[in-house]
Design a protein around this motif. Structure first.
Motif, PDB file in Angstrom:
ATOM      1  N   GLN A 169      17.244 -15.138 132.013  1.00 21.28           N
ATOM      2  CA  GLN A 169      16.533 -15.341 130.756  1.00 21.28           C
ATOM      3  C   GLN A 169      17.419 -16.511 129.956  1.00 21.28           C
ATOM      4  N   GLY A 170      18.637 -16.546 130.256  1.00 18.17           N
ATOM      5  CA  GLY A 170      19.518 -17.520 129.286  1.00 18.17           C
ATOM      6  C   GLY A 170      19.176 -18.969 129.633  1.00 18.17           C
ATOM      7  N   ILE A 171      18.711 -19.421 130.920  1.00 21.69           N
ATOM      8  CA  ILE A 171      18.347 -20.679 131.184  1.00 21.69           C
ATOM      9  C   ILE A 171      17.190 -20.804 131.786  1.00 21.69           C
ATOM     10  N   SER A 172      16.673 -20.140 132.730  1.00 22.63           N
ATOM     11  CA  SER A 172      15.509 -20.303 133.333  1.00 22.63           C
ATOM     12  C   SER A 172      14.186 -20.011 132.554  1.00 22.63           C
ATOM     13  N   ALA A 173      14.153 -18.815 131.885  1.00 26.23           N
ATOM     14  CA  ALA A 173      13.124 -18.421 130.814  1.00 26.23           C
ATOM     15  C   ALA A 173      13.269 -19.374 129.670  1.00 26.23           C
ATOM     16  N   PHE A 174      14.461 -19.715 129.275  1.00 26.00           N
ATOM     17  CA  PHE A 174      14.654 -20.628 127.979  1.00 26.00           C
ATOM     18  C   PHE A 174      13.958 -22.079 128.413  1.00 26.00           C
ATOM     19  N   SER A 175      14.222 -22.335 129.716  1.00 23.90           N
ATOM     20  CA  SER A 175      13.454 -23.673 130.178  1.00 23.90           C
ATOM     21  C   SER A 175      11.940 -23.835 130.105  1.00 23.90           C
ATOM     22  N   VAL A 176      11.399 -22.930 129.973  1.00 19.12           N
ATOM     23  CA  VAL A 176      10.155 -22.841 129.419  1.00 19.12           C
ATOM     24  C   VAL A 176       9.867 -22.489 128.065  1.00 19.12           C
ATOM     25  N   LEU A 177      10.712 -22.222 127.485  1.00 17.23           N
ATOM     26  CA  LEU A 177      10.799 -21.659 126.017  1.00 17.23           C
ATOM     27  C   LEU A 177       9.948 -20.359 125.956  1.00 17.23           C
TER      28      LEU A 177
END
Length: 351
Positions: free
Chosen positions: A313-321
Protein backbone atom coordinates in the motif's frame (compact mmCIF):
# COMPACT_ATOMS: atom_id res chain seq x y z
CA UNK A 1 10.77 -14.64 -24.91
CA UNK A 2 7.81 -17.01 -24.54
CA UNK A 3 9.84 -19.67 -26.38
CA UNK A 4 12.31 -19.70 -23.48
CA UNK A 5 10.10 -19.09 -20.44
CA UNK A 6 6.51 -19.97 -19.62
CA UNK A 7 4.37 -16.98 -18.70
CA UNK A 8 4.32 -17.81 -14.96
CA UNK A 9 8.10 -18.29 -15.01
CA UNK A 10 8.56 -14.98 -16.85
CA UNK A 11 6.51 -12.95 -14.37
CA UNK A 12 8.36 -14.71 -11.53
CA UNK A 13 11.65 -13.68 -13.13
CA UNK A 14 10.43 -10.08 -13.34
CA UNK A 15 9.52 -10.23 -9.65
CA UNK A 16 12.88 -11.80 -8.86
CA UNK A 17 14.89 -9.02 -10.53
CA UNK A 18 12.92 -6.26 -8.83
CA UNK A 19 13.09 -8.14 -5.54
CA UNK A 20 16.89 -8.37 -5.73
CA UNK A 21 17.12 -4.59 -5.95
CA UNK A 22 14.68 -4.21 -3.07
CA UNK A 23 16.82 -6.57 -1.00
CA UNK A 24 19.95 -4.60 -1.85
CA UNK A 25 18.17 -1.36 -0.90
CA UNK A 26 17.27 -2.83 2.49
CA UNK A 27 20.74 -4.17 3.33
CA UNK A 28 23.00 -1.56 1.70
CA UNK A 29 20.73 1.49 1.60
CA UNK A 30 19.05 0.71 4.97
CA UNK A 31 15.61 1.24 3.45
CA UNK A 32 13.32 0.09 6.26
CA UNK A 33 9.80 0.98 7.34
CA UNK A 34 10.18 0.56 11.09
CA UNK A 35 13.73 1.91 11.08
CA UNK A 36 12.49 5.11 9.44
CA UNK A 37 9.81 5.52 12.11
CA UNK A 38 12.26 4.84 14.93
CA UNK A 39 14.71 7.38 13.51
CA UNK A 40 11.97 9.99 13.33
CA UNK A 41 10.50 9.52 16.79
CA UNK A 42 13.55 8.56 18.81
CA UNK A 43 16.59 9.48 16.72
CA UNK A 44 15.36 12.92 15.62
CA UNK A 45 16.28 12.17 12.01
CA UNK A 46 13.83 12.16 9.12
CA UNK A 47 16.31 11.09 6.44
CA UNK A 48 15.19 7.47 6.22
CA UNK A 49 11.55 8.54 6.23
CA UNK A 50 12.32 10.94 3.40
CA UNK A 51 13.67 7.98 1.46
CA UNK A 52 10.01 6.91 1.28
CA UNK A 53 9.19 10.26 -0.29
CA UNK A 54 11.85 9.63 -2.94
CA UNK A 55 10.60 6.07 -3.53
CA UNK A 56 6.96 7.17 -3.78
CA UNK A 57 7.70 10.17 -6.00
CA UNK A 58 9.83 8.14 -8.41
CA UNK A 59 7.28 5.31 -8.43
CA UNK A 60 4.38 7.68 -9.18
CA UNK A 61 6.22 9.51 -11.97
CA UNK A 62 7.46 6.24 -13.46
CA UNK A 63 4.09 4.51 -13.29
CA UNK A 64 2.14 7.33 -14.88
CA UNK A 65 4.97 7.77 -17.38
CA UNK A 66 4.48 4.14 -18.40
CA UNK A 67 0.78 4.83 -18.82
CA UNK A 68 1.45 7.91 -20.94
CA UNK A 69 3.76 5.85 -23.17
CA UNK A 70 1.12 3.15 -23.62
CA UNK A 71 3.17 0.63 -21.63
CA UNK A 72 0.69 0.24 -18.77
CA UNK A 73 -3.09 0.23 -18.47
CA UNK A 74 -3.71 1.73 -15.05
CA UNK A 75 -7.25 0.35 -15.04
CA UNK A 76 -5.87 -3.21 -15.02
CA UNK A 77 -3.50 -2.74 -12.10
CA UNK A 78 -4.28 -4.55 -8.87
CA UNK A 79 -5.38 -1.55 -6.84
CA UNK A 80 -7.52 -0.04 -9.60
CA UNK A 81 -9.57 -3.23 -10.07
CA UNK A 82 -10.65 -3.40 -6.42
CA UNK A 83 -13.25 -1.38 -4.60
CA UNK A 84 -11.90 0.68 -1.73
CA UNK A 85 -12.88 -0.19 1.82
CA UNK A 86 -12.09 2.76 4.09
CA UNK A 87 -12.67 0.77 7.29
CA UNK A 88 -10.37 -1.96 6.04
CA UNK A 89 -7.65 0.56 5.25
CA UNK A 90 -7.84 2.14 8.70
CA UNK A 91 -8.25 -1.03 10.77
CA UNK A 92 -5.85 -3.12 8.71
CA UNK A 93 -3.24 -0.37 8.65
CA UNK A 94 -3.36 0.15 12.42
CA UNK A 95 -3.16 -3.59 13.11
CA UNK A 96 -0.31 -4.05 10.65
CA UNK A 97 1.65 -1.11 12.07
CA UNK A 98 1.19 -2.24 15.66
CA UNK A 99 2.21 -5.79 14.73
CA UNK A 100 5.23 -4.42 12.88
CA UNK A 101 6.42 -2.68 16.05
CA UNK A 102 5.98 -5.85 18.11
CA UNK A 103 7.73 -8.00 15.50
CA UNK A 104 10.57 -5.52 15.06
CA UNK A 105 10.10 -5.30 11.29
CA UNK A 106 7.60 -5.52 8.46
CA UNK A 107 7.43 -8.51 6.10
CA UNK A 108 9.83 -6.91 3.65
CA UNK A 109 12.24 -6.02 6.44
CA UNK A 110 12.02 -9.51 7.93
CA UNK A 111 12.91 -11.02 4.55
CA UNK A 112 15.88 -8.65 4.32
CA UNK A 113 17.04 -9.63 7.80
CA UNK A 114 16.61 -13.30 6.97
CA UNK A 115 18.82 -12.80 3.94
CA UNK A 116 21.47 -11.54 6.36
CA UNK A 117 21.29 -14.67 8.52
CA UNK A 118 18.72 -13.68 11.17
CA UNK A 119 16.89 -16.91 12.04
CA UNK A 120 14.36 -15.05 14.19
CA UNK A 121 13.16 -13.41 11.00
CA UNK A 122 12.67 -16.84 9.47
CA UNK A 123 10.02 -17.57 12.09
CA UNK A 124 8.49 -14.10 11.65
CA UNK A 125 8.23 -14.66 7.89
CA UNK A 126 6.62 -18.08 8.36
CA UNK A 127 4.05 -16.85 10.88
CA UNK A 128 3.21 -13.76 8.82
CA UNK A 129 2.70 -15.80 5.65
CA UNK A 130 0.56 -18.35 7.45
CA UNK A 131 -1.51 -15.65 9.15
CA UNK A 132 -2.07 -13.87 5.83
CA UNK A 133 -3.41 -17.03 4.20
CA UNK A 134 -5.54 -17.92 7.23
CA UNK A 135 -7.15 -14.48 6.89
CA UNK A 136 -7.31 -14.47 3.10
CA UNK A 137 -8.86 -17.87 2.43
CA UNK A 138 -8.69 -19.83 5.66
CA UNK A 139 -10.70 -20.00 8.90
CA UNK A 140 -10.68 -16.22 9.41
CA UNK A 141 -11.78 -15.38 5.86
CA UNK A 142 -15.47 -15.57 6.75
CA UNK A 143 -15.00 -13.16 9.64
CA UNK A 144 -13.01 -10.82 7.41
CA UNK A 145 -15.71 -10.81 4.74
CA UNK A 146 -18.43 -10.30 7.35
CA UNK A 147 -16.62 -7.39 8.99
CA UNK A 148 -15.28 -5.68 5.86
CA UNK A 149 -17.65 -6.88 3.18
CA UNK A 150 -19.20 -3.48 2.44
CA UNK A 151 -17.04 -1.55 0.02
CA UNK A 152 -16.95 2.13 -0.81
CA UNK A 153 -17.21 2.99 -4.51
CA UNK A 154 -15.46 6.32 -5.17
CA UNK A 155 -17.78 8.58 -7.15
CA UNK A 156 -16.65 8.60 -10.80
CA UNK A 157 -12.97 8.28 -9.86
CA UNK A 158 -10.73 5.64 -8.37
CA UNK A 159 -7.49 7.58 -7.85
CA UNK A 160 -6.22 10.99 -6.84
CA UNK A 161 -4.88 11.47 -10.37
CA UNK A 162 -8.38 11.04 -11.79
CA UNK A 163 -9.76 13.43 -9.20
CA UNK A 164 -7.14 16.07 -10.07
CA UNK A 165 -7.80 15.50 -13.76
CA UNK A 166 -11.51 16.14 -13.27
CA UNK A 167 -10.75 19.38 -11.41
CA UNK A 168 -7.97 20.74 -13.62
CA UNK A 169 -8.85 19.46 -17.08
CA UNK A 170 -5.38 17.92 -17.43
CA UNK A 171 -5.05 14.32 -18.55
CA UNK A 172 -4.90 11.61 -15.91
CA UNK A 173 -1.29 10.82 -16.80
CA UNK A 174 -0.14 14.44 -16.60
CA UNK A 175 -2.02 14.84 -13.32
CA UNK A 176 -0.37 11.74 -11.88
CA UNK A 177 3.13 12.78 -12.93
CA UNK A 178 2.49 16.26 -11.51
CA UNK A 179 1.53 14.78 -8.14
CA UNK A 180 4.64 12.59 -8.20
CA UNK A 181 6.82 15.60 -9.04
CA UNK A 182 5.35 17.55 -6.12
CA UNK A 183 6.06 14.64 -3.74
CA UNK A 184 9.63 14.44 -5.03
CA UNK A 185 10.17 18.21 -4.83
CA UNK A 186 8.86 18.40 -1.26
CA UNK A 187 11.14 15.56 -0.24
CA UNK A 188 14.21 17.12 -1.87
CA UNK A 189 13.42 20.53 -0.38
CA UNK A 190 15.26 19.34 2.73
CA UNK A 191 18.92 20.38 2.59
CA UNK A 192 20.22 17.32 4.43
CA UNK A 193 18.34 15.04 2.07
CA UNK A 194 19.81 16.71 -1.01
CA UNK A 195 23.30 16.21 0.41
CA UNK A 196 22.79 12.51 1.11
CA UNK A 197 23.36 10.75 -2.20
CA UNK A 198 22.92 7.31 -0.63
CA UNK A 199 19.44 8.05 0.70
CA UNK A 200 18.30 9.59 -2.59
CA UNK A 201 19.85 6.82 -4.70
CA UNK A 202 18.41 3.88 -2.78
CA UNK A 203 15.02 5.54 -2.44
CA UNK A 204 14.98 5.91 -6.24
CA UNK A 205 16.02 2.26 -6.64
CA UNK A 206 13.02 1.18 -4.57
CA UNK A 207 10.68 3.36 -6.64
CA UNK A 208 12.05 2.02 -9.91
CA UNK A 209 11.69 -1.55 -8.64
CA UNK A 210 7.97 -0.92 -8.19
CA UNK A 211 7.75 0.54 -11.70
CA UNK A 212 9.54 -2.51 -13.12
CA UNK A 213 6.87 -4.77 -11.62
CA UNK A 214 4.04 -2.87 -13.30
CA UNK A 215 5.89 -2.66 -16.63
CA UNK A 216 6.91 -6.31 -16.70
CA UNK A 217 3.61 -7.88 -15.70
CA UNK A 218 1.71 -5.58 -18.08
CA UNK A 219 3.96 -6.64 -20.94
CA UNK A 220 3.36 -10.32 -20.20
CA UNK A 221 -0.39 -9.75 -19.83
CA UNK A 222 -0.51 -7.85 -23.14
CA UNK A 223 1.58 -10.27 -25.19
CA UNK A 224 0.93 -13.62 -23.53
CA UNK A 225 -1.98 -16.02 -23.80
CA UNK A 226 -2.69 -16.68 -20.12
CA UNK A 227 -4.69 -14.41 -17.82
CA UNK A 228 -1.81 -12.60 -16.10
CA UNK A 229 -2.50 -10.19 -13.23
CA UNK A 230 -0.84 -6.77 -13.53
CA UNK A 231 0.86 -6.43 -10.14
CA UNK A 232 3.90 -5.05 -8.40
CA UNK A 233 5.72 -5.76 -5.16
CA UNK A 234 3.99 -6.42 -1.86
CA UNK A 235 4.98 -8.70 1.01
CA UNK A 236 1.99 -10.11 2.83
CA UNK A 237 0.01 -12.74 0.91
CA UNK A 238 3.00 -13.39 -1.44
CA UNK A 239 4.95 -14.75 1.53
CA UNK A 240 2.17 -17.28 2.17
CA UNK A 241 2.00 -17.91 -1.57
CA UNK A 242 5.72 -18.70 -1.59
CA UNK A 243 5.31 -21.10 1.32
CA UNK A 244 2.48 -22.83 -0.52
CA UNK A 245 4.51 -23.07 -3.73
CA UNK A 246 7.44 -24.57 -1.82
CA UNK A 247 5.14 -27.37 -0.64
CA UNK A 248 3.11 -27.91 -3.84
CA UNK A 249 5.39 -26.83 -6.71
CA UNK A 250 4.83 -30.02 -8.70
CA UNK A 251 1.13 -29.22 -8.95
CA UNK A 252 1.30 -25.44 -8.72
CA UNK A 253 2.65 -22.54 -10.80
CA UNK A 254 5.20 -19.99 -9.74
CA UNK A 255 4.12 -16.34 -9.58
CA UNK A 256 5.39 -12.77 -9.51
CA UNK A 257 4.98 -12.69 -5.71
CA UNK A 258 7.06 -15.82 -5.23
CA UNK A 259 9.79 -14.43 -7.46
CA UNK A 260 9.68 -11.15 -5.55
CA UNK A 261 10.05 -12.85 -2.16
CA UNK A 262 12.96 -14.98 -3.36
CA UNK A 263 14.53 -11.92 -4.98
CA UNK A 264 14.50 -9.93 -1.73
CA UNK A 265 16.14 -12.84 0.07
CA UNK A 266 18.81 -13.10 -2.62
CA UNK A 267 19.40 -9.34 -2.80
CA UNK A 268 19.61 -9.08 0.99
CA UNK A 269 22.06 -11.98 1.10
CA UNK A 270 24.29 -10.34 -1.51
CA UNK A 271 23.98 -6.97 0.21
CA UNK A 272 24.91 -8.39 3.60
CA UNK A 273 27.98 -10.08 2.07
CA UNK A 274 28.97 -6.79 0.39
CA UNK A 275 28.68 -4.91 3.70
CA UNK A 276 30.30 -7.70 5.67
CA UNK A 277 27.20 -8.00 7.85
CA UNK A 278 26.16 -11.59 7.20
CA UNK A 279 26.07 -13.66 10.38
CA UNK A 280 23.78 -16.26 11.86
CA UNK A 281 21.61 -14.91 14.66
CA UNK A 282 19.01 -16.50 16.94
CA UNK A 283 16.74 -15.32 19.72
CA UNK A 284 18.01 -15.79 23.28
CA UNK A 285 14.83 -14.54 25.00
CA UNK A 286 11.71 -16.72 24.55
CA UNK A 287 9.45 -13.87 25.70
CA UNK A 288 10.89 -11.58 23.04
CA UNK A 289 10.39 -14.25 20.40
CA UNK A 290 6.80 -14.78 21.53
CA UNK A 291 6.12 -11.03 21.19
CA UNK A 292 7.67 -10.99 17.73
CA UNK A 293 5.63 -13.97 16.54
CA UNK A 294 2.43 -12.37 17.85
CA UNK A 295 3.35 -9.21 15.96
CA UNK A 296 3.96 -11.27 12.81
CA UNK A 297 0.49 -12.81 13.11
CA UNK A 298 -1.03 -9.34 13.44
CA UNK A 299 0.90 -8.14 10.38
CA UNK A 300 -0.41 -10.99 8.25
CA UNK A 301 -4.00 -10.31 9.25
CA UNK A 302 -3.69 -6.53 9.00
CA UNK A 303 -2.09 -6.63 5.57
CA UNK A 304 -4.86 -8.80 4.12
CA UNK A 305 -7.58 -6.57 5.57
CA UNK A 306 -5.82 -3.44 4.26
CA UNK A 307 -5.06 -5.14 0.90
CA UNK A 308 -1.35 -4.58 1.24
CA UNK A 309 1.56 -4.06 3.61
CA UNK A 310 3.84 -1.08 4.08
CA UNK A 311 5.35 -1.73 0.63
CA UNK A 312 2.15 -2.94 -1.06
CA UNK A 313 0.00 0.00 0.00
CA UNK A 314 2.78 2.41 0.93
CA UNK A 315 4.55 2.33 -2.44
CA UNK A 316 2.87 0.03 -5.00
CA UNK A 317 -0.67 1.33 -4.38
CA UNK A 318 0.74 4.84 -3.96
CA UNK A 319 2.39 4.56 -7.38
CA UNK A 320 -1.06 4.43 -9.04
CA UNK A 321 -2.33 7.05 -6.54
CA UNK A 322 -5.05 4.75 -5.23
CA UNK A 323 -7.31 6.34 -2.64
CA UNK A 324 -6.35 3.68 -0.12
CA UNK A 325 -2.59 4.29 -0.21
CA UNK A 326 -1.97 7.45 1.88
CA UNK A 327 -4.67 6.56 4.41
CA UNK A 328 -3.34 3.04 4.91
CA UNK A 329 0.25 4.26 5.12
CA UNK A 330 -0.65 6.89 7.74
CA UNK A 331 -2.49 4.25 9.76
CA UNK A 332 0.52 1.94 9.54
CA UNK A 333 2.72 4.76 10.84
CA UNK A 334 0.25 5.47 13.65
CA UNK A 335 -0.02 1.80 14.62
CA UNK A 336 3.77 1.47 14.66
CA UNK A 337 4.11 4.60 16.80
CA UNK A 338 1.65 3.15 19.33
CA UNK A 339 3.52 -0.16 19.40
CA UNK A 340 6.91 1.51 19.78
CA UNK A 341 5.64 3.66 22.63
CA UNK A 342 4.37 0.57 24.41
CA UNK A 343 7.71 -1.21 23.98
CA UNK A 344 9.99 1.72 24.81
CA UNK A 345 8.06 3.95 27.20
CA UNK A 346 5.04 1.95 28.26
CA UNK A 347 1.53 3.36 28.40
CA UNK A 348 1.84 4.93 31.84
CA UNK A 349 1.30 8.73 31.75
CA UNK A 350 4.42 10.83 32.30
CA UNK A 351 4.99 12.18 35.84
Amino acid sequence: MFDVFSEPALVALIGLVGGVFLGLAARIGRFCTLGAIEDLYYGESALRLRMWGIAIGVAVIGTFGLSAAGLLDLGNTLYMTRDWNLLGSVFGGLVFGYGMALAGNCGYGALARLGGGDLRSFLIVLVMGLSAYVTLGGPLSGLRIWAFGTYVHPAATSSYAQALSALSGLSVNVSGMAIGAVILALTLANHDMRRSFSHVFWGAVVGLSIVSGWAGTHWVAAHGFDATAVVSHTFSAPIGETMLYAMTSSGNTISFGTGSVIGVLLGAFLGSLFKGHFRWEACDDPRELGRQLFGAALMGMGAVVAVGCSVGQGISAFSVLAYSAPITLLCILAGAAIGLRQLILGFAPPV
